[in-house]
Design a protein around this motif. Structure first.
Motif, PDB file in Angstrom:
ATOM      1  N   ALA A 149       8.633  -5.715  10.733  1.00  0.00           N
ATOM      2  CA  ALA A 149       8.571  -6.417  12.016  1.00  0.00           C
ATOM      3  C   ALA A 149       7.735  -7.693  11.953  1.00  0.00           C
ATOM      4  N   LYS A 150       7.111  -7.955  10.819  1.00  0.00           N
ATOM      5  CA  LYS A 150       6.220  -9.111  10.706  1.00  0.00           C
ATOM      6  C   LYS A 150       6.906 -10.274   9.999  1.00  0.00           C
ATOM      7  N   SER A 151       6.554 -11.472  10.413  1.00  0.00           N
ATOM      8  CA  SER A 151       7.018 -12.658   9.705  1.00  0.00           C
ATOM      9  C   SER A 151       6.067 -12.942   8.553  1.00  0.00           C
ATOM     10  N   PHE A 152       6.542 -13.662   7.561  1.00  0.00           N
ATOM     11  CA  PHE A 152       5.705 -13.954   6.395  1.00  0.00           C
ATOM     12  C   PHE A 152       4.472 -14.761   6.788  1.00  0.00           C
ATOM     13  N   ASP A 153       4.621 -15.690   7.744  1.00  0.00           N
ATOM     14  CA  ASP A 153       3.512 -16.563   8.137  1.00  0.00           C
ATOM     15  C   ASP A 153       2.353 -15.775   8.736  1.00  0.00           C
ATOM     16  N   SER A 154       2.681 -14.699   9.453  1.00  0.00           N
ATOM     17  CA  SER A 154       1.618 -13.947  10.138  1.00  0.00           C
ATOM     18  C   SER A 154       1.224 -12.660   9.412  1.00  0.00           C
ATOM     19  N   LEU A 155       1.929 -12.341   8.321  1.00  0.00           N
ATOM     20  CA  LEU A 155       1.754 -11.040   7.675  1.00  0.00           C
ATOM     21  C   LEU A 155       0.318 -10.777   7.269  1.00  0.00           C
ATOM     22  N   PHE A 156      -0.304 -11.720   6.576  1.00  0.00           N
ATOM     23  CA  PHE A 156      -1.639 -11.477   6.035  1.00  0.00           C
ATOM     24  C   PHE A 156      -2.696 -11.439   7.139  1.00  0.00           C
ATOM     25  N   GLN A 157      -2.482 -12.238   8.203  1.00  0.00           N
ATOM     26  CA  GLN A 157      -3.405 -12.177   9.336  1.00  0.00           C
ATOM     27  C   GLN A 157      -3.285 -10.849  10.074  1.00  0.00           C
ATOM     28  N   ASP A 158      -2.107 -10.215  10.007  1.00  0.00           N
ATOM     29  CA  ASP A 158      -1.870  -8.975  10.740  1.00  0.00           C
ATOM     30  C   ASP A 158      -2.311  -7.723   9.980  1.00  0.00           C
ATOM     31  N   ILE A 159      -2.634  -7.853   8.706  1.00  0.00           N
ATOM     32  CA  ILE A 159      -3.006  -6.675   7.913  1.00  0.00           C
ATOM     33  C   ILE A 159      -4.199  -5.920   8.513  1.00  0.00           C
ATOM     34  N   PRO A 160      -5.278  -6.602   8.961  1.00  0.00           N
ATOM     35  CA  PRO A 160      -6.381  -5.845   9.582  1.00  0.00           C
ATOM     36  C   PRO A 160      -5.922  -5.037  10.796  1.00  0.00           C
ATOM     37  N   LEU A 161      -4.999  -5.599  11.608  1.00  0.00           N
ATOM     38  CA  LEU A 161      -4.488  -4.875  12.772  1.00  0.00           C
ATOM     39  C   LEU A 161      -3.644  -3.671  12.342  1.00  0.00           C
ATOM     40  N   ILE A 162      -2.830  -3.853  11.299  1.00  0.00           N
ATOM     41  CA  ILE A 162      -2.021  -2.760  10.776  1.00  0.00           C
ATOM     42  C   ILE A 162      -2.924  -1.628  10.281  1.00  0.00           C
ATOM     43  N   ARG A 163      -3.981  -1.996   9.549  1.00  0.00           N
ATOM     44  CA  ARG A 163      -4.911  -0.984   9.043  1.00  0.00           C
ATOM     45  C   ARG A 163      -5.604  -0.254  10.183  1.00  0.00           C
ATOM     46  N   GLN A 164      -5.934  -0.991  11.237  1.00  0.00           N
ATOM     47  CA  GLN A 164      -6.577  -0.371  12.389  1.00  0.00           C
ATOM     48  C   GLN A 164      -5.628   0.608  13.082  1.00  0.00           C
ATOM     49  N   ASP A 165      -4.391   0.200  13.293  1.00  0.00           N
ATOM     50  CA  ASP A 165      -3.411   1.057  13.977  1.00  0.00           C
ATOM     51  C   ASP A 165      -3.131   2.334  13.182  1.00  0.00           C
ATOM     52  N   LEU A 166      -3.103   2.217  11.853  1.00  0.00           N
ATOM     53  CA  LEU A 166      -2.802   3.363  11.001  1.00  0.00           C
ATOM     54  C   LEU A 166      -4.059   4.128  10.577  1.00  0.00           C
ATOM     55  N   LYS A 167      -5.216   3.699  11.097  1.00  0.00           N
ATOM     56  CA  LYS A 167      -6.508   4.337  10.814  1.00  0.00           C
ATOM     57  C   LYS A 167      -6.808   4.344   9.311  1.00  0.00           C
ATOM     58  N   LEU A 168      -6.688   3.158   8.712  1.00  0.00           N
ATOM     59  CA  LEU A 168      -6.952   2.985   7.281  1.00  0.00           C
ATOM     60  C   LEU A 168      -8.206   2.132   7.113  1.00  0.00           C
ATOM     61  N   ALA A 169      -9.339   2.677   7.537  1.00  0.00           N
ATOM     62  CA  ALA A 169     -10.580   1.904   7.560  1.00  0.00           C
ATOM     63  C   ALA A 169     -11.062   1.530   6.167  1.00  0.00           C
ATOM     64  N   GLN A 170     -10.921   2.448   5.215  1.00  0.00           N
ATOM     65  CA  GLN A 170     -11.413   2.209   3.864  1.00  0.00           C
ATOM     66  C   GLN A 170     -10.347   1.528   3.000  1.00  0.00           C
ATOM     67  N   GLU A 171     -10.795   0.703   2.085  1.00  0.00           N
ATOM     68  CA  GLU A 171      -9.864   0.015   1.186  1.00  0.00           C
ATOM     69  C   GLU A 171      -9.017   1.011   0.402  1.00  0.00           C
ATOM     70  N   ALA A 172      -9.650   2.101  -0.059  1.00  0.00           N
ATOM     71  CA  ALA A 172      -8.916   3.116  -0.826  1.00  0.00           C
ATOM     72  C   ALA A 172      -7.804   3.744   0.004  1.00  0.00           C
ATOM     73  N   ASP A 173      -8.031   3.906   1.318  1.00  0.00           N
ATOM     74  CA  ASP A 173      -7.000   4.468   2.200  1.00  0.00           C
ATOM     75  C   ASP A 173      -5.774   3.555   2.228  1.00  0.00           C
ATOM     76  N   PHE A 174      -6.025   2.268   2.407  1.00  0.00           N
ATOM     77  CA  PHE A 174      -4.935   1.296   2.497  1.00  0.00           C
ATOM     78  C   PHE A 174      -4.147   1.220   1.197  1.00  0.00           C
ATOM     79  N   TYR A 175      -4.847   1.135   0.069  1.00  0.00           N
ATOM     80  CA  TYR A 175      -4.166   0.999  -1.220  1.00  0.00           C
ATOM     81  C   TYR A 175      -3.398   2.269  -1.597  1.00  0.00           C
ATOM     82  N   THR A 176      -3.913   3.438  -1.178  1.00  0.00           N
ATOM     83  CA  THR A 176      -3.207   4.678  -1.478  1.00  0.00           C
ATOM     84  C   THR A 176      -1.911   4.767  -0.685  1.00  0.00           C
TER      85      THR A 176
END
Length: 252
Positions: free
Chosen positions: A191-218
């Motif tokens: 659902a994300k455009s390439f231009d906004s993708l990297f700015q939206d990653i913190p929001l995606i991590r928040q929504d999916l409850k991936l607070a730790q870097e290891a959570d996100f990478y796993t």
């Protein structure tokens, strides 16, 4: 030769001193590298015990390309154990040449490391380094996994308290839950455009409850298993990202 299948005996408490955090780190890395893991150690029984655990978190088609104990590292196998106490730089070079992101577990040292997620970029860098110098000093302790994913550790804590006959089924159930969460991550990316993708990653991590870097990478590793190229898009070399972005999202 003993190849693996889905009917292996399973016992999370196979060792008297079971270190939950250590095994959570191993499983975290195993999932980050899409189930590709090399287990090194001096005791066959300890190697087999760990591979029995990891086999529950490995897809059936990958188990057909896995083996308990090999005489040496065998490129092309997904999950394998090698009896060795030698820190062999040549072994790591073979891992790089193989090109697949791989978890390396050194049981005797209780170390967990992995080759780079963006293995293609590293592969080419390795070849360039080999041209410049015959002494490549990349070693097995590079890229250590120091912390487990939170959701992996919490799952192991719960499974540890369960009766033996329930452990295997519950670990598989957790894997299904994690894959469903990975699918949610993929849907977010669609659902994300390439231009906004990297700015939206913190929001995606928040929504999916991936607070730790290891959570996100796993979770990213599980998504990579479903749709190869996701990791290169979000966590790898920017040059690779630019080259693969359009082709990747056309396939969604």
């Amino acid at each position: 030769v003993t190849m693996l299948n889905e009917n292996l005996n399973f016992n999370l408490k196979g060792e008297n001193q079971f270190d939950l955090k250590y095994y959570a780190r191993i499983i975290t890395s195993h999932l980050q590298t899409q189930g590709c893991t090399l287990v090194l150690g001096q005791q066959k029984q300890k190697i087999k015990h760990l591979i029995q655990i990891l086999s529950v978190l490995t897809l059936p088609e990958d188990l057909k390309k896995s083996q308990f104990i090999c005489d040496k590292y065998t490129p092309g196998l997904v999950l394998q154990g090698v009896v060795t106490s030698i820190e062999d730089n040549e072994l790591y070079k073979e891992l790089l040449k193989y090109g697949a992101s791989t978890t390396i577990v050194q049981l005797d040292k209780k170390l967990v490391s992995r080759t780079a997620p963006n293995q293609f970029a590293l592969h080419f860098k390795y070849l360039l380094n080999e041209i410049k110098s015959q002494e490549n000093k990349i070693g097995l302790e590079w890229n250590l996994i120091k912390e487990p994913a939170t959701f992996v550790y919490e799952a192991l804590e719960k499974i540890w308290e369960m009766d033996l006959h329930l452990q295997k089924a519950m670990l598989r159930q957790y894997l299904r839950v994690w894959y469903r969460k990975a699918i949610t991550l993929i849907k977010y990316l669609e659902a994300k455009s390439f231009d906004s993708l990297f700015q939206d990653i913190p929001l995606i991590r928040q929504d999916l409850k991936l607070a730790q870097e290891a959570d996100f990478y796993t979770l990213l590793g599980l998504a990579e298993k479903l749709i190869p190229g996701i990791w290169a898009l979000l966590a790898a070399d920017p040059f690779i990202i630019e080259q693969r972005y359009l082709a990747l999202f056309e396939d969604f």
